[in-house]
Design a protein around this motif. Structure first.
Motif, PDB file in Angstrom:
ATOM      1  N   ASP A   1       0.885  -1.153   0.155  1.00 12.75           N
ATOM      2  CA  ASP A   1      -0.053   0.029  -0.043  1.00 12.75           C
ATOM      3  C   ASP A   1       0.802   1.126   0.011  1.00 12.75           C
ATOM      4  N   ASN A   2       0.784   1.866  -0.999  1.00 15.24           N
ATOM      5  CA  ASN A   2       1.672   3.171  -1.325  1.00 15.24           C
ATOM      6  C   ASN A   2       3.096   2.796  -0.965  1.00 15.24           C
ATOM      7  N   HIS A   3       3.619   3.334   0.138  1.00  9.43           N
ATOM      8  CA  HIS A   3       5.057   3.081   0.293  1.00  9.43           C
ATOM      9  C   HIS A   3       5.455   2.077   1.180  1.00  9.43           C
TER      10      HIS A   3
ATOM     11  N   VAL B   1       1.675  -6.547  10.154  1.00 10.86           N
ATOM     12  CA  VAL B   1       3.069  -5.765  10.370  1.00 10.86           C
ATOM     13  C   VAL B   1       2.917  -5.060   9.192  1.00 10.86           C
ATOM     14  N   GLU B   2       3.433  -3.730   9.215  1.00  9.18           N
ATOM     15  CA  GLU B   2       3.467  -2.678   8.303  1.00  9.18           C
ATOM     16  C   GLU B   2       5.034  -2.423   8.115  1.00  9.18           C
ATOM     17  N   LEU B   3       5.576  -2.412   7.067  1.00  8.45           N
ATOM     18  CA  LEU B   3       7.063  -1.991   7.095  1.00  8.45           C
ATOM     19  C   LEU B   3       7.297  -1.013   5.926  1.00  8.45           C
ATOM     20  N   PRO B   4       7.964   0.033   5.868  1.00 10.56           N
ATOM     21  CA  PRO B   4       8.344   1.083   4.956  1.00 10.56           C
ATOM     22  C   PRO B   4       9.252   0.225   3.718  1.00 10.56           C
ATOM     23  N   LEU B   5       8.818   0.628   2.471  1.00 11.63           N
ATOM     24  CA  LEU B   5       9.632   0.077   1.337  1.00 11.63           C
ATOM     25  C   LEU B   5      10.855   0.975   1.157  1.00 11.63           C
ATOM     26  N   VAL B   6      11.848   0.348   0.410  1.00 11.81           N
ATOM     27  CA  VAL B   6      12.970   0.886   0.277  1.00 11.81           C
ATOM     28  C   VAL B   6      12.463   1.819  -0.988  1.00 11.81           C
ATOM     29  N   PRO B   7      13.091   3.152  -1.049  1.00  9.37           N
ATOM     30  CA  PRO B   7      12.618   4.047  -2.253  1.00  9.37           C
ATOM     31  C   PRO B   7      13.191   3.574  -3.420  1.00  9.37           C
ATOM     32  N   SER B   8      12.578   3.321  -4.467  1.00  8.52           N
ATOM     33  CA  SER B   8      12.979   2.821  -5.641  1.00  8.52           C
ATOM     34  C   SER B   8      13.970   3.909  -6.160  1.00  8.52           C
TER      35      SER B   8
END
Length: 426
Positions: free
Chosen positions: A351-353, A419-426
């Motif tokens: 979801d989004n980022h 669990v929600e974790l931030p994605l690594v910016p592409s």
């Protein structure tokens, strides 16, 4: 006689600017009035002079008394200040806007084993081998801040240092308090927490042991069977059938190796590992390798539903994320063991980022009376011999370190930990 009384007397004598005294008697009355007025004025001046003298004397007395008290208070304050500078169990010092030490108390001199006063000498923190203090003070001098604090080590002790700019003097006051005991306590707490994490991991490993043994035993049986077939092919000179069997042997060995490596990786302490971009789906699959057979062995249906069209990378320590996943799956397994319908779904979405990992089981959710307690250390709904009560609290801390969050989704009819974790910016 005031001015109003004088005017009334003049009016009574029929005197005015237009009608001056007309005869000798009027002149005598007029002069007598002037004489009375002058006498009254002279008496008034005398009384005022006396009052002024008394007030002056009183002011002089008060000034002398105040001056004496001020001198006494200044001497008392100076004595107290000297006493503080001599006996205070903390660092007290001040530097100029060039970072030169202008003065310090006895505590600092004793700490640094300095036997003569620093006043009048151009000594900086760097001269005393206090490079961290030097860097911080220079940074503070250049900044627009009026106060900063930081922890630094001096000799074998840790101090909380507070720097304050003194208004209008281009000087900086410095206070330092010994916090060595607090630091040591925190280090002890950290060590205890690290041991608790490892204990929790070992507890999960104990639960996985039977499943892992079964998971490895199956490939070994396959290897034995394939090896027997290969031997027969060799005896019958059927060499064209060997590549297929050898490929089966290789894939089975790779499977065993993956299970063993996953077990070894999970068992070790990954606290000091660097955060690395990692495909979250790979971490989930490696974690499932360790527990899927033991769960299915207990007649529990477990599936992994990867809803992502492409790999999703998170910045993480994969051993710690694996620990969280295994804790959640282990809790779900224990929760559904006594149910008629037994299943666990591991669902990965985005979801989004951020990536969203859900561990859903066939349970009916978390009861209201324990919702606020389940993430607290040592709280468990399991039997005393079966649970440590550390899994969820440790998992929560791990996810916080990874800039994410772990929570229960109460909107679903079944039990769901998310669990929600931030994605690594592409």
């Amino acid at each position: 006689m005031n001015s109003k009384m004088l005017q009334r007397q003049l009016k009574k004598l029929n005197f005015s600017a237009d009608t001056p005294p007309a005869n000798a008697q009027q002149w005598q009355d007029f002069l007598k009035l002037i004489d009375i007025t002058y006498t009254e004025y002279e008496n008034h001046l005398y009384r005022s002079h006396n009052t002024l003298n008394v007030a002056t004397d009183e002011l002089q007395r008060l000034y002398t008394e105040l001056e004496a008290k001020s001198t006494q208070q200044i001497q008392s304050l100076d004595s107290k200040l000297q006493n503080i500078m001599t006996t205070a169990p903390c660092i007290i010092m001040w530097i100029d806007n060039q970072g030169i030490i202008e003065g310090c108390n006895s505590y600092f001199r004793q700490l640094m084993k300095i036997h003569e006063p620093l006043e009048g000498r151009k000594i900086s923190f760097a001269d005393l081998s206090l490079q961290h203090m030097q860097d911080k003070s220079r940074e503070f001098i250049r900044s627009t801040q009026n106060q900063i604090s930081f922890i630094t080590q001096i000799k074998d002790l840790y101090f909380k240092i507070m720097l304050n700019k003194i208004p209008g003097q281009n000087k900086i006051s410095i206070l330092g308090f010994d916090v060595t005991e607090d630091i040591n306590k925190q280090n002890t707490i950290n060590q205890i927490q690290a041991k608790a994490v490892q204990t929790s991991k070992l507890a999960v490993l104990g639960e996985l042991a039977a499943g892992v043994a079964h998971e490895i035993n199956n490939p070994l049986m396959i290897l034995t069977s394939v090896a027997f077939v290969v031997q027969k092919h060799l005896e019958q000179n059927k060499y064209d059938l060997l590549p297929e069997k050898l490929e089966k042997i290789q894939s089975t060995i790779t499977r065993i190796s993956r299970i063993v490596n996953g077990l070894r990786t999970y068992a070790r302490d990954g606290e000091d590992d660097p955060m690395m971009p990692t495909n979250i789906a790979d971490v989930i699959l490696e974690s499932l390798e360790l527990c899927i057979e033991s769960i299915r062995y207990q007649n529990i249906d477990i599936t992994f539903e990867n809803m992502l069209a492409e790999p999703a990378y998170i910045n993480c320590r994969d051993t710690q994320i694996s620990q969280v996943i295994l804790n959640l799956i282990s809790n779900a397994k224990d929760a559904v063991l006594s149910l008629k319908e037994k299943w666990i779904r591991v669902i990965l979405t985005k979801d989004n980022h951020k990536v969203i990992l859900k561990v859903v089981d066939s349970g009916s959710g978390i009861s209201l009376d324990i919702r606020d307690q389940i993430f607290q250390p040592f709280f468990t709904t399991k039997d005393v011999k079966s649970g440590t009560g550390l899994g969820l609290s440790i998992s929560t801390e791990i996810i916080k370190v990874h800039q994410g969050q772990l929570f229960v989704d109460h909107t679903l009819p079944n039990t769901c930990f998310t669990v929600e974790l931030p994605l690594v910016p592409s």
